[in-house]
Design a protein around this motif. Structure first.
Motif, PDB file in Angstrom:
ATOM      1  N   LEU A 208      -1.718  28.258 -45.951  1.00  0.00           N
ATOM      2  CA  LEU A 208      -2.239  27.533 -44.790  1.00  0.00           C
ATOM      3  C   LEU A 208      -3.472  26.713 -45.190  1.00  0.00           C
ATOM      4  O   LEU A 208      -3.587  25.537 -44.841  1.00  0.00           O
ATOM      5  CB  LEU A 208      -2.573  28.499 -43.647  1.00  0.00           C
TER       6      LEU A 208
ATOM      7  N   GLY B 278       1.554  38.500 -43.275  1.00  0.00           N
ATOM      8  CA  GLY B 278       0.330  38.337 -44.041  1.00  0.00           C
ATOM      9  C   GLY B 278       0.419  38.755 -45.495  1.00  0.00           C
ATOM     10  O   GLY B 278      -0.561  38.657 -46.225  1.00  0.00           O
TER      11      GLY B 278
ATOM     12  N   TYR C 254       6.578  28.727 -36.488  1.00  0.00           N
ATOM     13  CA  TYR C 254       6.392  29.434 -37.758  1.00  0.00           C
ATOM     14  C   TYR C 254       5.656  30.753 -37.575  1.00  0.00           C
ATOM     15  O   TYR C 254       5.541  31.530 -38.517  1.00  0.00           O
ATOM     16  CB  TYR C 254       5.678  28.555 -38.778  1.00  0.00           C
TER      17      TYR C 254
ATOM     18  N   GLU D 206      -5.988  34.151 -36.008  1.00  0.00           N
ATOM     19  CA  GLU D 206      -6.197  34.164 -37.458  1.00  0.00           C
ATOM     20  C   GLU D 206      -6.212  32.745 -38.011  1.00  0.00           C
ATOM     21  O   GLU D 206      -7.034  32.406 -38.872  1.00  0.00           O
ATOM     22  CB  GLU D 206      -5.127  34.997 -38.153  1.00  0.00           C
ATOM     23  N   ALA D 207      -5.308  31.907 -37.544  1.00  0.00           N
ATOM     24  CA  ALA D 207      -5.261  30.518 -38.006  1.00  0.00           C
ATOM     25  C   ALA D 207      -6.538  29.779 -37.627  1.00  0.00           C
ATOM     26  O   ALA D 207      -7.098  29.039 -38.446  1.00  0.00           O
ATOM     27  CB  ALA D 207      -4.040  29.808 -37.436  1.00  0.00           C
TER      28      ALA D 207
ATOM     29  N   TYR E 230       2.522  31.876 -37.115  1.00  0.00           N
ATOM     30  CA  TYR E 230       1.210  32.298 -37.624  1.00  0.00           C
ATOM     31  C   TYR E 230       0.344  32.697 -36.433  1.00  0.00           C
ATOM     32  O   TYR E 230       0.232  31.946 -35.476  1.00  0.00           O
ATOM     33  CB  TYR E 230       0.540  31.151 -38.391  1.00  0.00           C
TER      34      TYR E 230
ATOM     35  N   SER F 251       1.504  25.730 -38.377  1.00  0.00           N
ATOM     36  CA  SER F 251       2.183  27.039 -38.480  1.00  0.00           C
ATOM     37  C   SER F 251       2.015  27.951 -37.280  1.00  0.00           C
ATOM     38  O   SER F 251       2.582  29.042 -37.257  1.00  0.00           O
ATOM     39  CB  SER F 251       1.760  27.790 -39.757  1.00  0.00           C
ATOM     40  N   THR F 252       1.258  27.559 -36.256  1.00  0.00           N
ATOM     41  CA  THR F 252       1.009  28.464 -35.132  1.00  0.00           C
ATOM     42  C   THR F 252       2.071  28.383 -34.043  1.00  0.00           C
ATOM     43  O   THR F 252       2.010  29.124 -33.072  1.00  0.00           O
ATOM     44  CB  THR F 252      -0.379  28.207 -34.502  1.00  0.00           C
TER      45      THR F 252
ATOM     46  N   GLU G  20       0.301  33.799 -47.083  1.00  0.00           N
ATOM     47  CA  GLU G  20       0.266  32.856 -45.970  1.00  0.00           C
ATOM     48  C   GLU G  20      -1.110  32.220 -45.793  1.00  0.00           C
ATOM     49  O   GLU G  20      -1.204  31.023 -45.525  1.00  0.00           O
ATOM     50  CB  GLU G  20       0.683  33.522 -44.652  1.00  0.00           C
ATOM     51  N   GLU G  21      -2.186  33.011 -45.945  1.00  0.00           N
ATOM     52  CA  GLU G  21      -3.520  32.447 -45.742  1.00  0.00           C
ATOM     53  C   GLU G  21      -3.794  31.334 -46.743  1.00  0.00           C
ATOM     54  O   GLU G  21      -4.262  30.252 -46.372  1.00  0.00           O
ATOM     55  CB  GLU G  21      -4.596  33.525 -45.847  1.00  0.00           C
TER      56      GLU G  21
ATOM     57  N   TRP H 252       4.974  32.766 -41.005  1.00  0.00           N
ATOM     58  CA  TRP H 252       4.290  34.054 -40.963  1.00  0.00           C
ATOM     59  C   TRP H 252       5.258  35.178 -41.323  1.00  0.00           C
ATOM     60  O   TRP H 252       6.335  35.282 -40.742  1.00  0.00           O
ATOM     61  CB  TRP H 252       3.692  34.295 -39.585  1.00  0.00           C
TER      62      TRP H 252
END
Length: 178
Positions: free
Chosen positions: A99, A91, A129, A135-136, A131, A125-126, A95-96, A88
């Motif tokens: 992912l 944003g 990393y 959002e994830a 994220y 990634s949460t 990244e989105e 992360w």
């Protein structure tokens, strides 16, 4: 056949599924969190297979968003699908999409192997990393809703959460059964 989407709170290394997803680092050599746990539980043969992959086809490491398949060795799962999620950065560094690619590339590998009908993902990634969890969860939920309108395999997709907070976040999305 409809794809079953489930969320559970468990240790991913103990699941009886065809494949578990490893939230790996690009080296594929193990690390902390899920990556380290999977490597420890699978045994030294997993590290050796990962070293061979690096030597033979990925000398620069596994790119973010990509995925690669190995055997599961001492895991209950027959296979491990390694993917590198994005770190992360607020944003603004794609990244989105990275992912989404990580999840989609794992599912593509599963679809291409008839022996993989059940797959378990950690929250890619949460962890370290960074994220943002909510959002994830939103990205993964939307991605899986779209995915099951186009594909019928694997027939069971699980999100395996180690923490209660992660489990509750995925459960609240409303698309997963328990």
């Amino acid at each position: 056949m409809d794809i079953s989407l489930e969320v559970l709170q468990s240790d991913i290394t103990r699941l009886e599924v065809d494949a578990v997803v490893n939230a790996a680092n690009s080296s594929l050599y193990g690390g902390g969190g899920v990556d380290g746990a999977i490597h420890r539980a699978a045994g030294p043969e997993l590290l050796e297979e990962c070293r061979n992959i690096r030597r033979n086809s990925l000398p620069e490491g596994l790119p973010t968003g990509e995925a690669v398949l190995t055997s599961g060795y001492n895991l209950k799962a027959r296979y491990v699908i390694h993917t590198v999620g994005p770190v992360w950065q607020g944003g603004s560094a794609e990244e989105e999409q990275l992912l989404r690619n990580a999840y989609l590339n794992c599912l593509k590998i599963a679809r291409e192997h008839d022996a993989i009908e059940s797959i378990a993902f950690p929250g890619i990634s949460t962890g370290v990393y960074g994220y943002p969890l909510c959002e994830a969860v939103e990205i993964v939920s939307e991605l899986l809703k779209e995915y099951r309108t186009s594909y019928s395999s694997p027939s069971r997709i699980s999100i395996c959460c180690y923490s209660s907070m992660d489990y509750q976040a995925y459960l609240a999305s409303g698309i997963f059964t328990i």
